[in-house]
Design an enzyme around this catalytic site. Structure first.
Site, PDB file in Angstrom:
ATOM      1  N   HIS A 114      -9.723  -0.313   7.343  1.00 33.29           N
ATOM      2  CA  HIS A 114      -8.768  -1.389   7.007  1.00 33.29           C
ATOM      3  C   HIS A 114      -8.458  -1.407   5.506  1.00 33.29           C
ATOM      4  O   HIS A 114      -8.115  -2.457   4.965  1.00 33.29           O
ATOM      5  CB  HIS A 114      -9.289  -2.765   7.433  1.00 33.29           C
ATOM      6  CG  HIS A 114      -9.814  -2.814   8.825  1.00 33.29           C
ATOM      7  ND1 HIS A 114      -9.052  -3.192   9.906  1.00 33.29           N
ATOM      8  CD2 HIS A 114     -11.043  -2.506   9.322  1.00 33.29           C
ATOM      9  CE1 HIS A 114      -9.787  -3.124  11.005  1.00 33.29           C
ATOM     10  NE2 HIS A 114     -11.004  -2.705  10.677  1.00 33.29           N
ATOM     11  N   SER A 123       8.498   8.804 -16.681  1.00 35.23           N
ATOM     12  CA  SER A 123       9.575   7.861 -16.426  1.00 35.23           C
ATOM     13  C   SER A 123      10.611   7.998 -17.534  1.00 35.23           C
ATOM     14  O   SER A 123      10.278   8.292 -18.681  1.00 35.23           O
ATOM     15  CB  SER A 123       9.005   6.445 -16.415  1.00 35.23           C
ATOM     16  OG  SER A 123      10.016   5.513 -16.730  1.00 35.23           O
ATOM     17  N   LYS A 167       4.242   6.129 -18.540  1.00 40.45           N
ATOM     18  CA  LYS A 167       4.056   6.412 -17.119  1.00 40.45           C
ATOM     19  C   LYS A 167       3.755   7.870 -16.781  1.00 40.45           C
ATOM     20  O   LYS A 167       4.229   8.792 -17.415  1.00 40.45           O
ATOM     21  CB  LYS A 167       5.327   6.016 -16.355  1.00 40.45           C
ATOM     22  CG  LYS A 167       5.556   4.519 -16.297  1.00 40.45           C
ATOM     23  CD  LYS A 167       4.813   3.904 -15.148  1.00 40.45           C
ATOM     24  CE  LYS A 167       5.591   4.182 -13.878  1.00 40.45           C
ATOM     25  NZ  LYS A 167       5.061   3.503 -12.742  1.00 40.45           N
ATOM     26  N   GLU A 213       4.254  11.766  -3.456  1.00 41.68           N
ATOM     27  CA  GLU A 213       5.227  10.857  -2.823  1.00 41.68           C
ATOM     28  C   GLU A 213       6.266  11.630  -2.010  1.00 41.68           C
ATOM     29  O   GLU A 213       6.655  11.218  -0.925  1.00 41.68           O
ATOM     30  CB  GLU A 213       5.934  10.023  -3.887  1.00 41.68           C
ATOM     31  CG  GLU A 213       5.039   9.016  -4.572  1.00 41.68           C
ATOM     32  CD  GLU A 213       5.748   8.394  -5.763  1.00 41.68           C
ATOM     33  OE1 GLU A 213       6.265   7.278  -5.631  1.00 41.68           O
ATOM     34  OE2 GLU A 213       5.793   9.043  -6.835  1.00 41.68           O
TER      35      GLU A 213
END
Ligand code: ARG
Length: 459
Positions: A156, A277, A283, A290
């Protein structure tokens, strides 16, 4: 140039129709298989005396020259010739004259395209299996390097019990093992020769299909010519295998995204495999992971796409089936690129084993070990679960860890607790004490590594 079917027509094909119906813009990648299939077919036609030996040899030589042209990029494609099959046949006739016109004897594009597609998928499925093997080896090497490193195991997405990082990584190696096995199984059904089914009904000419199957390395020949030109199960099955495979890659990618967050800080992704970024200078984004996750959507789409193309088709061949190629080609490219990029990236991932180890002992992760401690002293499991649960609640109220408790404090919950209980609170002990096969002990993980090395052919 005249179309091969021009005899029956009084008008030229409209330009719009030509560009609407063409597949040469994408099926050109089948050239090698189309030529391989045609050479085998020509050889059989000559051997059976359907064409002369001389003609057969002339065709084979001509096809060899065409293959060279594809190889060096000099082959001239003709959009008005619809697909790869017609392009190659026309080029052959142009090269060797009338003998070239005999190649299509006892053959239709319907069985020819199925043959090409099967030869293509046979090669690509094997390629994907070998990429899976390579990736499994990478996972096994990383697992072996971190064999005793601890981490919190989750259910979970809540910390559940301490596990070995190696054990967690091997879970993926097991998934990829099943993926490879699924593809191997699908190969059995891909590897059946459809050629000789002709348009749908077979032929009156004395062809030898078994001989062609032998030349092309097929395990057998299709048994029903109507089925053979209508069937795309093998491609759908391949897409299903790939959908499951990329689902596994996507789950791994998701963990890489999650683990690289400031919240987790379990891993550091290599700079070469991350991106920055355009506005936020600090970043470092896990775009590769992804995109692997994102590409799963595309592959699932391809599976549904081909299932939908096929679902309402009456027997036998229908032109709708030309729509099988783009989803399959894109799936092959996508799955291969995901396997390659993850395999390159993973060895560069730094594991923050200190933090993983520290978090492995938090959140009462050894509570189950305490319950099992009581079980070994004769307490029924349900009772032991309740006692330990109350102990945890006590810790939460008192803002303590289990290890902070005094023995007397614990005895208030059960007189069976003795001094040795404290060793069972350590995550490393929890790992060491695991007994069941397949569990997260070092000995069991070593067994898993050994088995996987063997089945993947690594050792
Ligand atoms: N380009 C076609 C395909 O991919 C080849 C078969 C064409 N057959 C036909 N009867 N028009 O399916």
């Amino acid at each position: 140039m005249k179309k091969p079917w021009a005899g029956r027509f009084q008008q030229k094909t409209s330009k719009v129709v030509e560009s609407f119906t063409e597949s040469i813009s994408f099926d050109s990648r089948l050239w090698k298989y189309d030529i391989e299939g045609s050479i085998a077919h020509a050889r059989m036609l000559g051997r059976q005396g359907i064409i002369t030996k001389k003609e057969s040899e002339k065709i084979i030589r001509g096809l060899g020259k065409i293959a060279d042209e594809f190889g060096d990029g000099s082959f001239v494609f003709r959009d008005d010739l619809e697909d790869i099959h017609m392009n190659i046949e026309a080029a052959l006739i142009q090269k060797i004259g009338d003998a070239g016109g005999k190649l299509h004897t006892a053959r239709s594009r319907n069985d020819q395209v199925s043959l090409d597609f099967r030869l293509y998928l046979r090669a690509e499925a094997k390629e994907i299996i070998s990429l899976l093997r390579k990736f499994q080896k990478t996972l096994l090497d990383i697992a072996s390097r971190h064999i005793t490193a601890l981490m919190p195991g989750y259910t979970h997405l809540q910390r559940a019990q301490p596990v070995l990082l190696s054990h967690h990584l091997l879970a993926y190696a097991e998934m990829f093992q099943r993926d490879a096995e699924r593809l191997c199984d699908t190969l059995k059904r891909i590897n059946q020769l459809p050629l000789g089914s002709c348009a749908l009904a077979g032929t009156t000419l004395p062809i030898d299909r078994a001989y062609v199957a032998k030349l092309l390395g097929f395990q057998g020949i299709s048994r029903n010519s109507i089925d053979a030109v209508s069937d795309r199960d093998f491609a759908i099955e391949f897409l299903s295998d790939c959908a499951i495979l990329i689902m596994h890659l996507s789950r791994l990618a998701e963990e890489l995204v999650l683990w690289s967050t400031e919240e987790f800080r379990f891993i550091e992704l290599p700079d070469a495999f991350t991106t920055g970024s355009s506005i936020m200078p600090q970043k470092k984004n896990p775009d590769v992971a992804e995109l692997v996750r994102g590409k799963a959507g595309r592959v699932y789409g391809h599976l549904v796409s081909l299932l939908t193309v096929m679902k309402g088709l009456p027997l036998s061949y229908n032109r709708d089936m030309q729509e099988d190629k783009v989803p399959v080609f894109d799936t092959v490219d996508t799955v291969k690129s995901c396997l390659i990029v993850l395999d390159e990236m993973l060895p560069g991932v730094g594991f923050n084993t200190e933090r993983m180890k520290a978090t492995a002992g938090e959140a009462f992760s050894t509570a189950t070990d305490i319950a099992e401690y009581l079980v070994r002293k004769g307490v029924p499991f349900r009772k032991a679960h309740e006692i330990t649960g109350r102990l945890v609640l006590h810790c939460i109220t008192e803002k303590k860890k289990l290890a902070d408790l005094a023995l007397e404090e614990m005895k208030a919950f059960s007189p069976l607790f003795t001094g040795n209980v404290f060793s069972f609170l350590q995550p490393a002990e929890s790992i060491k004490n695991k007994k069941s096969s397949g569990s997260t002990s070092v000995a069991e993980v070593r067994k898993q590594i050994k088995r996987l090395r063997k089945v993947t052919g690594d050792r």
